[in-house]
Write a protein that holds these residues in place. Structure first.
Motif, short mmCIF file in Angstrom:
data_model
loop_
_atom_site.label_atom_id
_atom_site.label_comp_id
_atom_site.label_asym_id
_atom_site.label_seq_id
_atom_site.Cartn_x
_atom_site.Cartn_y
_atom_site.Cartn_z
N SER A 743 -46.41 30.91 44.50
CA SER A 743 -46.69 32.14 43.75
C SER A 743 -47.30 33.17 44.70
CB SER A 743 -47.64 31.87 42.58
OG SER A 743 -48.91 31.45 43.07
N LEU A 744 -47.17 34.45 44.30
CA LEU A 744 -47.72 35.56 45.09
C LEU A 744 -48.26 36.60 44.12
CD1 LEU A 744 -48.14 37.08 47.80
CD2 LEU A 744 -45.85 38.05 47.49
N SER A 745 -49.48 37.05 44.34
CA SER A 745 -50.09 38.06 43.48
C SER A 745 -50.60 39.21 44.36
CB SER A 745 -51.26 37.47 42.69
OG SER A 745 -50.81 36.41 41.87
N ALA A 746 -50.48 40.43 43.82
CA ALA A 746 -50.96 41.62 44.52
C ALA A 746 -51.82 42.44 43.57
CB ALA A 746 -49.79 42.46 45.03
N TYR A 747 -53.06 42.70 43.97
CA TYR A 747 -54.00 43.43 43.14
C TYR A 747 -54.46 44.69 43.91
CZ TYR A 747 -54.26 38.87 40.90
OH TYR A 747 -53.96 37.69 40.31
N LEU A 777 -40.59 50.85 46.37
CA LEU A 777 -39.28 50.64 45.75
C LEU A 777 -38.62 51.98 45.44
CD1 LEU A 777 -40.00 47.67 43.32
CD2 LEU A 777 -38.63 47.62 45.41
N ASN A 778 -37.32 51.91 45.27
CA ASN A 778 -36.53 53.08 44.86
C ASN A 778 -36.56 54.18 45.91
OD1 ASN A 778 -36.08 51.74 42.40
ND2 ASN A 778 -37.93 52.67 41.51
N GLU A 779 -36.97 53.86 47.11
CA GLU A 779 -36.95 54.83 48.19
C GLU A 779 -36.48 54.14 49.45
OE1 GLU A 779 -40.47 56.94 49.05
OE2 GLU A 779 -40.71 57.81 47.05
N ASP A 780 -35.86 54.95 50.30
CA ASP A 780 -35.45 54.42 51.60
C ASP A 780 -36.61 54.57 52.57
OD1 ASP A 780 -34.00 53.37 53.63
OD2 ASP A 780 -32.81 55.19 54.02
N ASN A 826 -42.12 42.71 42.76
CA ASN A 826 -41.76 44.12 42.77
C ASN A 826 -42.77 45.03 42.06
OD1 ASN A 826 -39.40 43.63 44.19
ND2 ASN A 826 -38.25 43.21 42.31
N SER A 827 -43.90 44.47 41.74
CA SER A 827 -44.95 45.28 41.10
C SER A 827 -46.28 44.58 41.30
CB SER A 827 -44.65 45.48 39.60
OG SER A 827 -44.64 44.23 38.94
N PHE A 828 -47.35 45.30 40.97
CA PHE A 828 -48.67 44.70 41.07
C PHE A 828 -48.83 43.67 39.96
CE2 PHE A 828 -49.50 48.84 43.11
CZ PHE A 828 -49.89 48.36 44.36
N THR A 829 -49.62 42.64 40.17
CA THR A 829 -49.86 41.58 39.20
C THR A 829 -50.68 42.12 38.04
OG1 THR A 829 -49.83 39.99 41.00
CG2 THR A 829 -50.81 39.28 38.91
N PRO A 830 -50.33 41.74 36.74
CA PRO A 830 -51.13 42.22 35.59
C PRO A 830 -52.59 41.86 35.74
CG PRO A 830 -49.09 41.19 34.84
CD PRO A 830 -49.15 40.93 36.30
N ASP A 831 -53.46 42.72 35.11
CA ASP A 831 -54.91 42.61 35.29
C ASP A 831 -55.45 41.50 34.39
OD1 ASP A 831 -57.66 44.99 35.20
OD2 ASP A 831 -57.42 43.04 36.17
N ASP A 832 -55.65 40.31 34.88
CA ASP A 832 -56.22 39.17 34.16
C ASP A 832 -57.67 39.04 34.58
OD1 ASP A 832 -56.92 36.87 32.93
OD2 ASP A 832 -55.11 35.76 33.53
N ILE A 833 -58.57 39.60 33.74
CA ILE A 833 -59.97 39.68 34.11
C ILE A 833 -60.59 38.31 34.27
CG2 ILE A 833 -62.24 40.52 33.38
CD1 ILE A 833 -60.85 42.82 32.01
N GLU A 834 -60.35 37.41 33.28
CA GLU A 834 -60.98 36.09 33.34
C GLU A 834 -60.55 35.34 34.57
OE1 GLU A 834 -60.19 33.99 29.78
OE2 GLU A 834 -61.36 35.35 28.51
N LYS A 835 -59.26 35.50 34.91
CA LYS A 835 -58.77 34.79 36.09
C LYS A 835 -59.39 35.35 37.36
CE LYS A 835 -54.49 33.64 38.50
NZ LYS A 835 -53.02 33.77 38.50
N ARG A 836 -59.52 36.64 37.38
CA ARG A 836 -60.06 37.26 38.59
C ARG A 836 -61.56 37.03 38.69
NH1 ARG A 836 -57.61 43.17 38.24
NH2 ARG A 836 -59.00 43.50 40.01
N GLN A 837 -62.23 36.85 37.52
CA GLN A 837 -63.65 36.51 37.59
C GLN A 837 -63.84 35.11 38.13
OE1 GLN A 837 -65.07 37.14 33.62
NE2 GLN A 837 -65.63 39.29 34.02
#
Length: 906
Positions: A743-747, A777-780, A826-837
């Protein structure tokens, strides 16, 4: 009558009869003399009465009686004279009442008779004559004034001066012949006076000038006896110049003047003056040899009138004309001195005499004020006489300018009032610093001084004075009575510069600044300089600098100047070359050394180096810095490693080709040591073996990937060799399908930082490192990448991120066998507060979350209040709604609104 040696002449309009048997020229005197001419009687006994011997000396009394009788009895005597009448003329002065006359007796014999000049003066034709040489010593002048008396009037007066000036200077010369005389016509005015001008060469001022006058008046010709004069003995100076009077520092009246500028000898002066005051009247006439005279007992309110004239001090000469009269009036309050110029720390005194309403104030009643604002203590007063008071100032401080006034006003007052007149006190700080330095060739010494510390005094001039001793300086420098001045020139920086050339290296030069002013002169404290002790050497030459290859030091070398021969110490400054060099200093105290080594942190930078020197014993000055020398960047060793390498793969499905573009970043100086000349790509395949390609300074390279496995290595090459430690990258088809990134996450933390975290699956392959890529994305847009160590499970990417854009993040595992399959989001990972805490790696964003929560909570509370208000507005009132009575609205029940007509619903 006793014959005397005088010139006798018969005057006739047709001829001149000169007696040459005797040297009887009349000597022209510096004072006024007379020319008198008398016509003879029909018989010669007019001169000598009958019965009186010619040799009788006592005949003057008879002359007067006879002359008076004869001429008083006939008023027409002169009117009947013929133009051919012979006149008997003589020259005489106030000092000699007798004159000699040449005459003929009845027998026609010529003789010389001495007669009383008064006889001629009373009955004859008379002229006053005075001759002198002008001050410029180029013109001899004779002035004649007619004294004719009634009934014989002088009219149509014409005068000629005949003269001869011998070429040689001899004591006795024969009387020249008539043709050798030169003639000048005299300028006669309407008042029967004439002025005759004779040019005299400077070389003949001591020669004897022979001359006589030829006078025509009323048709009768008169001729004087022969005259002789040395022009140098009858010089008449011009009147003295610049007559001036002032009260001296001692209370006397000083009368001063200046002598004429063209006089070649010293003069004496006659001064006549008169004093007029309410209490005193006096006149005086004094002769002095100086150009000034002091008059004592001067009182306030007195008027003095003065005239001066001059005459040659040693030898004969004429008094000049009187100078124009000068009148000087003393004021009601006399200060002496009226002005004082002095230096800081000195003691000075003023005196005054005070006159009030024609009465001189007693000195005991005089008080003193400064600037009419500060009363001077009586302890500083001194009674110098009945009318003279004195005040003394000690240890004076510099005068503080008050607007345009650069002095302190000292007032002498009586007990009740102060006169508007005052004395002026100028106190100047003359502590002037004189600094000198001797040039590196030991040929000249330049001294500098500034006037910034000196109070400006209008009309003053500054001058450097000096005295050179034979050897060194004394312990306490002092102003020498014998000194010389030095020309100094003002420079743009406000300093004066004076150059001594040639110089004596071991001599002591005592110098001081003299302030010259009409009030006096002041001297600054003297300073003594030995040129050998103030040498500023020439800077070191042939400065060279280099970075040593083996030990990495900055090595500097130089050559010491030839002069001075003393031991020198050296100072080095060095720094990174640029617009503003941050210099570091290093000193070398070994006089025999001409090189030094300095440890520097950056061996691949360009350093600027300068060297200067000074005497080791501390005397003199540092030299100027030498011209800068610069290091040349050279490679120290082979690069420590090759560049980090990544790739971009472009696959053409139609042609079944894969083009691989290698990307790498240029090496930093710390890794390249110190430069990279080129990059070399080494290839290795199972089929083709190993080969290399030189790509120069480029940072990317494209090749065709055709085999199952293809390994590449990028080497960095400098002037010494290629890097030993390099990054290998293997391209393998089987390995590209190995999936180890679970898995890969980006915050996004902010616009400049994104936090990556990932999880791995177990793998049998040897993981070397990760490569992460990101792009919009969507740009060269350009793909950016980073190498991440294999032991890391989370990483912060620092870049400029645009919040409204969508980004693609990829994570590639890189194994020894090749590059594995990437994990791409292709996007930032959704904001999961409990997980990030719970994630220890997210602790950096907790403060942001807390602040956001507080803001959200406040918004909810506000919204809750608004909803509550809106809700209760819609709930019916139980008093008006029958169905709502008895119900609990806190329960979750819905109540329809009451109809608008107020009826209950069915």
């Amino acid at each position: 009558m006793i014959c005397q040696k005088f010139c006798v002449a018969f005057l006739h309009w047709e001829f001149i009869y000169l007696i040459t048997a005797f040297n009887l020229e009349y000597p022209v005197t510096p004072w006024r003399f007379k020319l008198s001419c008398m016509p003879p009687n029909t018989t010669y006994d007019f001169l000598l009465p009958t019965g009186i011997s010619k040799n009788t000396s006592n005949v003057n009394e008879h002359y007067e009686a006879v002359v008076e009788a004869k001429f008083n009895s006939s008023s027409t005597y002169f009117s009947n004279l013929s133009s051919k009448t012979t006149f008997h003329c003589c020259l005489w002065s106030e000092e000699d009442k007798n004159c000699s006359v040449h005459a003929d007796d009845v027998e026609g014999k010529a003789f010389v008779a001495t007669v009383n000049s008064l006889v001629f003066q009373q009955i004859g034709a008379n002229w006053n004559i005075q001759c002198w040489t002008k001050e410029d010593l180029e013109l001899f002048i004779c002035y004649m004034e007619s004294l004719f008396k009634n009934p014989f009037k002088a009219y149509n007066l014409k005068v000629h001066l005949l003269y001869v000036l011998p070429e040689v200077l001899e004591e006795s010369l024969p009387v020249p012949q008539k043709g050798s005389f030169l003639t000048v016509q005299c300028n006669c005015s309407v008042r029967d006076s004439c002025e005759c001008h004779v040019p005299v060469p400077t070389a003949k001022l001591n020669h004897t000038l022979l001359m006589y006058f030829k006078i025509t008046s009323g048709g009768v010709i008169f001729q004087s006896p022969m005259m002789s004069v040395q022009p140098i003995n009858v010089v008449k100076p011009d009147p003295p110049l610049g007559l001036h009077m002032e009260i001296t520092d001692t209370g006397n009246l000083k009368i001063s003047w200046s002598s004429p500028t063209l006089v070649p000898f010293q003069l004496q002066y006659q001064v006549k003056y008169s004093e007029n005051s309410s209490t005193n009247m006096r006149k005086a006439d004094e002769i002095v040899s100086a150009t000034s005279l002091l008059v004592d007992s001067v009182l306030p309110g007195s008027s003095y009138e003065v005239q001066v004239r001059g005459r040659r001090l040693d030898g004969p000469g004429l008094w000049s004309d009187w100078s124009a009269p000068l009148i000087f009036t003393t004021q009601d309050v006399i200060y002496f001195p009226p002005k004082i110029l002095t230096s800081v720390g000195s003691n000075v005194s003023f005196h005054c005499i005070y006159k009030n309403e024609n009465k001189i104030v007693s000195s005991k009643k005089i008080i003193w004020w400064m600037n009419l604002a500060e009363k001077i203590p009586q302890s500083q007063y001194h009674v110098m006489g009945d009318h003279v008071s004195k005040v003394t100032f000690r240890s004076l401080k510099a005068t503080k300018p008050r607007g345009k006034f650069t002095y302190d006003a000292i007032y002498c007052c009586n007990e009740h009032e102060c006169h508007h007149r005052y004395a002026e006190l100028y106190v100047i700080d003359v502590n002037i610093n004189i600094s000198c330095e001797t040039d590196g060739y030991l040929t000249q010494m330049t001294c500098r001084w500034s006037t910034n510390a000196i109070q400006s005094l209008v009309g003053s001039t500054l001058q450097l004075r000096y005295h050179r001793s034979s050897l060194y300086c004394s312990d306490v420098p002092s102003i020498h009575p014998i000194s010389e001045s030095k020309d100094c020139h003002l420079q743009r920086d406000g300093f004066y510069e004076c150059v001594f050339q040639p110089i004596f290296l071991l001599s002591g030069y005592t110098m001081w600044i003299r302030i010259n002013h009409s009030l006096g002169s002041l001297d600054s404290p003297p300073t003594c300089v030995v040129p050998d002790s103030v040498v500023k050497p020439l800077p070191p030459s042939s400065v060279k600098v280099e970075i040593t290859v083996k030990i990495g030091l900055l090595k500097i070398s130089w050559e010491k100047p030839v002069f001075p021969e003393n031991n020198l110490k050296f100072q080095i400054r060095y720094g990174l070359s640029g617009k503003e060099v941050q210099w570091k200093m290093y000193e070398v105290h070994d006089a025999k050394s001409n090189s030094a080594s300095v440890l520097v942190p950056d061996l691949c930078a360009v350093y600027a180096v300068q060297v200067r020197c000074k005497r080791l014993d501390g005397l003199g000055y540092w030299s100027n810095w030498s011209n800068p020398a610069y290091t040349v960047v050279t490679d120290i060793k082979v690069p420590t490693r090759g560049p980090e390498v990544w790739r971009i793969i472009n696959e053409d499905t139609t042609k079944k080709e894969r083009n691989v573009t290698l990307l790498w970043k240029p090496l930093m100086k710390n890794d390249s040591l110190c430069s990279v000349r080129k990059y070399v790509v080494k290839h290795h395949t199972s089929r083709n073996g190993t080969w290399s390609e030189d790509v120069g300074n480029h940072t990317q390279f494209t090749f065709l990937w055709t085999e199952q496995a293809h390994s590449v290595t990028v080497l960095a090459v400098n002037s010494i060799g290629a890097s030993f430690v390099n990054f290998n990258l293997t391209f393998s088809w089987p390995m590209s399908k190995v999936n180890t990134v679970q898995s890969l996450s980006a915050y996004p933390l902010n616009s400049s930082c994104v936090f990556l975290s990932w999880k791995l699956s177990p793998s049998d392959y040897s993981l070397m490192y990760f490569i992460t890529e990101w792009k919009i994305l969507n740009e060269d847009s350009e793909t950016k990448w980073l190498r991440i160590p294999s032991s890391v499970k989370k990483y912060y990417i620092h870049d400029h991120f645009i919040p409204i854009e969508k980004y693609q993040f990829s994570l590639y595992p890189v194994f020894m066998e090749g590059v594995g399959k990437p994990k791409i989001i292709n996007s930032f990972t959704p904001d999961d507060i409990e997980k990030r805490q719970n994630d220890a790696g997210l602790y950096v964003i907790v403060p942001i979350i807390i602040s956001s929560s507080i803001l959200l909570l406040g918004t909810l509370l506000i919204s809750h209040q608004r909803m509550k208000k809106m809700f209760w507005e819609d709930v019916p009132n139980p008093k008006n709604c029958s169905w709502a009575q008895g119900l609990n609205f806190q329960k979750k029940m819905v109540c329809a609104k009451e109809p608008l007509d107020g009826k209950s619903g069915q």
